[in-house]
Motif scaffolding. Structure first.
Motif, PDB file in Angstrom:
ATOM      1  N   GLY A   1       0.790  -1.214   0.000  1.00  0.00           N
ATOM      2  CA  GLY A   1       0.000   0.000   0.000  1.00  0.00           C
ATOM      3  C   GLY A   1       0.826   1.268   0.000  1.00  0.00           C
ATOM      4  O   GLY A   1       0.393   2.314   0.488  1.00  0.00           O
ATOM      5  N   LEU A   2       2.018   1.194  -0.585  1.00  0.00           N
ATOM      6  CA  LEU A   2       2.939   2.332  -0.607  1.00  0.00           C
ATOM      7  C   LEU A   2       3.090   2.877  -2.013  1.00  0.00           C
ATOM      8  O   LEU A   2       2.711   2.229  -3.000  1.00  0.00           O
ATOM      9  CB  LEU A   2       4.319   1.911  -0.068  1.00  0.00           C
ATOM     10  CG  LEU A   2       4.380   1.367   1.349  1.00  0.00           C
ATOM     11  CD1 LEU A   2       5.782   0.837   1.657  1.00  0.00           C
ATOM     12  CD2 LEU A   2       3.989   2.424   2.364  1.00  0.00           C
ATOM     13  N   ASP A   3       3.678   4.056  -2.114  1.00  0.00           N
ATOM     14  CA  ASP A   3       4.045   4.645  -3.402  1.00  0.00           C
ATOM     15  C   ASP A   3       5.484   4.252  -3.705  1.00  0.00           C
ATOM     16  O   ASP A   3       6.281   4.012  -2.778  1.00  0.00           O
ATOM     17  CB  ASP A   3       3.928   6.175  -3.323  1.00  0.00           C
ATOM     18  CG  ASP A   3       4.112   6.815  -4.699  1.00  0.00           C
ATOM     19  OD1 ASP A   3       3.148   6.829  -5.473  1.00  0.00           O
ATOM     20  OD2 ASP A   3       5.237   7.271  -4.980  1.00  0.00           O
ATOM     21  N   ILE A   4       5.842   4.195  -4.986  1.00  0.00           N
ATOM     22  CA  ILE A   4       7.213   3.807  -5.325  1.00  0.00           C
ATOM     23  C   ILE A   4       8.238   4.765  -4.724  1.00  0.00           C
ATOM     24  O   ILE A   4       9.360   4.376  -4.405  1.00  0.00           O
ATOM     25  CB  ILE A   4       7.397   3.683  -6.852  1.00  0.00           C
ATOM     26  CG1 ILE A   4       8.729   2.966  -7.149  1.00  0.00           C
ATOM     27  CG2 ILE A   4       7.321   5.070  -7.522  1.00  0.00           C
ATOM     28  CD1 ILE A   4       8.901   2.525  -8.568  1.00  0.00           C
ATOM     29  N   THR A   5       7.852   6.024  -4.513  1.00  0.00           N
ATOM     30  CA  THR A   5       8.787   6.982  -3.923  1.00  0.00           C
ATOM     31  C   THR A   5       9.029   6.722  -2.442  1.00  0.00           C
ATOM     32  O   THR A   5       9.920   7.315  -1.839  1.00  0.00           O
ATOM     33  CB  THR A   5       8.306   8.428  -4.123  1.00  0.00           C
ATOM     34  OG1 THR A   5       7.007   8.572  -3.533  1.00  0.00           O
ATOM     35  CG2 THR A   5       8.243   8.779  -5.591  1.00  0.00           C
ATOM     36  N   ASP A   6       8.208   5.824  -1.837  1.00  0.00           N
ATOM     37  CA  ASP A   6       8.515   5.368  -0.478  1.00  0.00           C
ATOM     38  C   ASP A   6       9.670   4.373  -0.496  1.00  0.00           C
ATOM     39  O   ASP A   6      10.318   4.149   0.533  1.00  0.00           O
ATOM     40  CB  ASP A   6       7.288   4.712   0.160  1.00  0.00           C
ATOM     41  CG  ASP A   6       6.161   5.703   0.408  1.00  0.00           C
ATOM     42  OD1 ASP A   6       6.446   6.777   0.970  1.00  0.00           O
ATOM     43  OD2 ASP A   6       5.020   5.407   0.018  1.00  0.00           O
ATOM     44  N   LYS A   7       9.898   3.773  -1.654  1.00  0.00           N
ATOM     45  CA  LYS A   7      10.959   2.759  -1.788  1.00  0.00           C
ATOM     46  C   LYS A   7      12.263   3.363  -2.317  1.00  0.00           C
ATOM     47  O   LYS A   7      13.341   3.009  -1.875  1.00  0.00           O
ATOM     48  CB  LYS A   7      10.497   1.644  -2.730  1.00  0.00           C
ATOM     49  CG  LYS A   7       9.155   1.022  -2.378  1.00  0.00           C
ATOM     50  CD  LYS A   7       9.204   0.267  -1.072  1.00  0.00           C
ATOM     51  CE  LYS A   7       9.999  -1.011  -1.183  1.00  0.00           C
ATOM     52  NZ  LYS A   7       9.948  -1.797   0.079  1.00  0.00           N
ATOM     53  N   ILE A   8      12.144   4.273  -3.317  1.00  0.00           N
ATOM     54  CA  ILE A   8      13.315   4.891  -3.938  1.00  0.00           C
ATOM     55  C   ILE A   8      13.069   6.393  -4.052  1.00  0.00           C
ATOM     56  O   ILE A   8      12.048   6.821  -4.596  1.00  0.00           O
ATOM     57  CB  ILE A   8      13.578   4.311  -5.357  1.00  0.00           C
ATOM     58  CG1 ILE A   8      13.890   2.821  -5.272  1.00  0.00           C
ATOM     59  CG2 ILE A   8      14.730   5.056  -6.046  1.00  0.00           C
ATOM     60  CD1 ILE A   8      15.214   2.488  -4.615  1.00  0.00           C
ATOM     61  N   GLN A   9      13.998   7.190  -3.545  1.00  0.00           N
ATOM     62  CA  GLN A   9      13.822   8.644  -3.580  1.00  0.00           C
ATOM     63  C   GLN A   9      14.718   9.349  -4.602  1.00  0.00           C
ATOM     64  O   GLN A   9      14.558  10.545  -4.863  1.00  0.00           O
ATOM     65  CB  GLN A   9      14.077   9.246  -2.193  1.00  0.00           C
ATOM     66  CG  GLN A   9      12.993   8.928  -1.182  1.00  0.00           C
ATOM     67  CD  GLN A   9      13.238   7.634  -0.431  1.00  0.00           C
ATOM     68  OE1 GLN A   9      14.318   7.441   0.118  1.00  0.00           O
ATOM     69  NE2 GLN A   9      12.253   6.749  -0.399  1.00  0.00           N
ATOM     70  N   LEU A  10      15.672   8.615  -5.189  1.00  0.00           N
ATOM     71  CA  LEU A  10      16.578   9.225  -6.173  1.00  0.00           C
ATOM     72  C   LEU A  10      17.254   8.136  -6.979  1.00  0.00           C
ATOM     73  O   LEU A  10      17.559   7.056  -6.453  1.00  0.00           O
ATOM     74  CB  LEU A  10      17.643  10.086  -5.471  1.00  0.00           C
ATOM     75  CG  LEU A  10      18.598  10.870  -6.383  1.00  0.00           C
ATOM     76  CD1 LEU A  10      17.854  12.007  -7.091  1.00  0.00           C
ATOM     77  CD2 LEU A  10      19.771  11.442  -5.585  1.00  0.00           C
ATOM     78  N   ILE A  11      17.486   8.427  -8.270  1.00  0.00           N
ATOM     79  CA  ILE A  11      18.255   7.535  -9.138  1.00  0.00           C
ATOM     80  C   ILE A  11      19.482   8.295  -9.634  1.00  0.00           C
ATOM     81  O   ILE A  11      19.379   9.452 -10.055  1.00  0.00           O
ATOM     82  CB  ILE A  11      17.419   7.076 -10.354  1.00  0.00           C
ATOM     83  CG1 ILE A  11      16.186   6.295  -9.900  1.00  0.00           C
ATOM     84  CG2 ILE A  11      18.261   6.231 -11.310  1.00  0.00           C
ATOM     85  CD1 ILE A  11      15.184   6.028 -11.016  1.00  0.00           C
ATOM     86  N   ILE A  12      20.637   7.639  -9.583  1.00  0.00           N
ATOM     87  CA  ILE A  12      21.882   8.206 -10.114  1.00  0.00           C
ATOM     88  C   ILE A  12      22.389   7.247 -11.183  1.00  0.00           C
ATOM     89  O   ILE A  12      22.705   6.090 -10.888  1.00  0.00           O
ATOM     90  CB  ILE A  12      22.933   8.395  -9.010  1.00  0.00           C
ATOM     91  CG1 ILE A  12      22.404   9.362  -7.938  1.00  0.00           C
ATOM     92  CG2 ILE A  12      24.254   8.907  -9.591  1.00  0.00           C
ATOM     93  CD1 ILE A  12      23.311   9.486  -6.728  1.00  0.00           C
ATOM     94  N   SER A  13      22.452   7.719 -12.438  1.00  0.00           N
ATOM     95  CA  SER A  13      22.761   6.815 -13.549  1.00  0.00           C
ATOM     96  C   SER A  13      23.959   7.294 -14.368  1.00  0.00           C
ATOM     97  O   SER A  13      24.065   8.472 -14.705  1.00  0.00           O
ATOM     98  CB  SER A  13      21.547   6.688 -14.480  1.00  0.00           C
ATOM     99  OG  SER A  13      21.850   5.859 -15.595  1.00  0.00           O
TER     100      SER A  13
END
Length: 319
Positions: free
Chosen positions: A237-249
């Motif tokens: 019941g979470l949003d994906i931004t609860d799991k990952i807050q930033l991507i560095i590529s």
């Protein structure tokens, strides 16, 4: 005029292509025959290919693979003897005649080669993992192989890894940045980079600042990771931004480069919420233009600790 209209095709968003310089090294084998190594480097890293300078000055403290330094244009440039690093015996008539002058990681480096053949345009999807025997021969510094004419293999070298092995990679402002970082905010950050050296440097910086780091080696793996995170978030019941807050590529990755990955993420109805920072060894204007076209949130040149942490705290989603 639309920005895209003035850019060559190789810069178009999502092309998942690159141009490489095909260059050669020759090894004299024990039976007297000569083996031709077909090697490649991203054109974006290359300033020019020149005749080997006559004046190369020895300086103390350099590894044996570095012949010395030479003035090229207005820069004093370390000259790396690639044959020495590869540990191959050079035929007398093939000894390094040319130098590829490269600029990446905020440095200008000269690499002595035997011959430069042509520029090739290839797709990242055409790049495969190297055979174990070749990777072992070159110390794990082959990021990928491409089949070319006659069934031969062109090897893309990991020049970041080579420079790290020679002790020539600089990580800027590491002590100063760690002392200044006082933010209470800690984030879950996904990093994409095919270079184990680069991943370790970035991971160490981020973990020392208190963040949780996930890492993958390509855009393909990055999308699969985000799909898994989305499913996990939904189940709780979470949003994906609860799991990952930033991507560095990174940009240069086999299978799917970082620009194509960024474009796909920014076009995705769920993943697009996550900010993306392009973190690359390339600092030329063309690269910056590419990152803007795919709507990356920021562009960083490896490896400046202070800049990296500043960008992290500026762009990561506050939860």
């Amino acid at each position: 005029m639309n920005t895209k209209e003035i850019l060559p095709k190789i810069l178009e968003t999502g092309a998942n292509e690159l141009e490489i310089i095909d260059f050669r090294m020759h090894e004299k084998l024990e039976d007297g025959s000569v083996y031709e190594w077909i090697l490649g480097v991203n054109v974006a890293k290359v300033k020019e290919v020149i005749q080997k300078p006559e004046s190369i000055f020895k300086t103390p403290g350099l590894p044996p693979e570095v012949e010395g330094v030479s003035k090229i244009r207005e820069d004093v440039v370390p000259i790396v003897n690639l044959a020495r690093w590869m540990n191959i015996k050079e035929p007398e008539d093939k000894k390094g005649k040319y130098v590829i002058v490269m600029e990446f990681l905020r440095e200008i480096i000269g690499i002595v080669i035997h011959d430069a053949k042509r520029i090739r345009r290839i797709k990242w999807t055409d790049i495969n993992k190297p055979p174990a025997s070749i990777d072992e021969k070159l110390g794990g510094k082959v990021v990928g192989v491409i089949e070319v004419e006659g069934g031969k293999l062109l090897l893309l070298l990991d020049f970041e890894g080579i420079l790290d092995e020679l002790g020539m990679i600089k990580v800027f402002h590491i002590d100063e940045a760690q002392e200044e970082s006082s933010s209470e905010e800690k984030y879950n950050i996904l990093i994409l980079d095919d270079s184990p050296v680069a991943r370790k440097i970035i991971r160490d910086i981020l973990e020392k600042d208190g963040h949780k780091v996930f890492e993958v080696q390509s855009g393909i793996e990055g999308l699969k990771f985000l799909e898994d995170m989305e499913q996990e978030a939904k189940a709780k019941g979470l949003d994906i931004t609860d799991k990952i807050q930033l991507i560095i590529s990174d940009i240069e990755m086999p299978g799917m480069d970082g620009l194509t990955f960024t474009k796909k993420v920014k076009e995705h109805p769920v993943f697009s919420k996550i900010p993306i920072v392009i973190n690359t060894s390339l600092s030329d204007k063309a690269t910056v233009d590419k990152t803007k076209l795919v709507k990356a949130d920021a562009h960083l040149v490896k490896f400046d600790t202070k800049d990296l942490l500043h960008i992290v705290h500026q762009y990561a989603i506050k939860k």
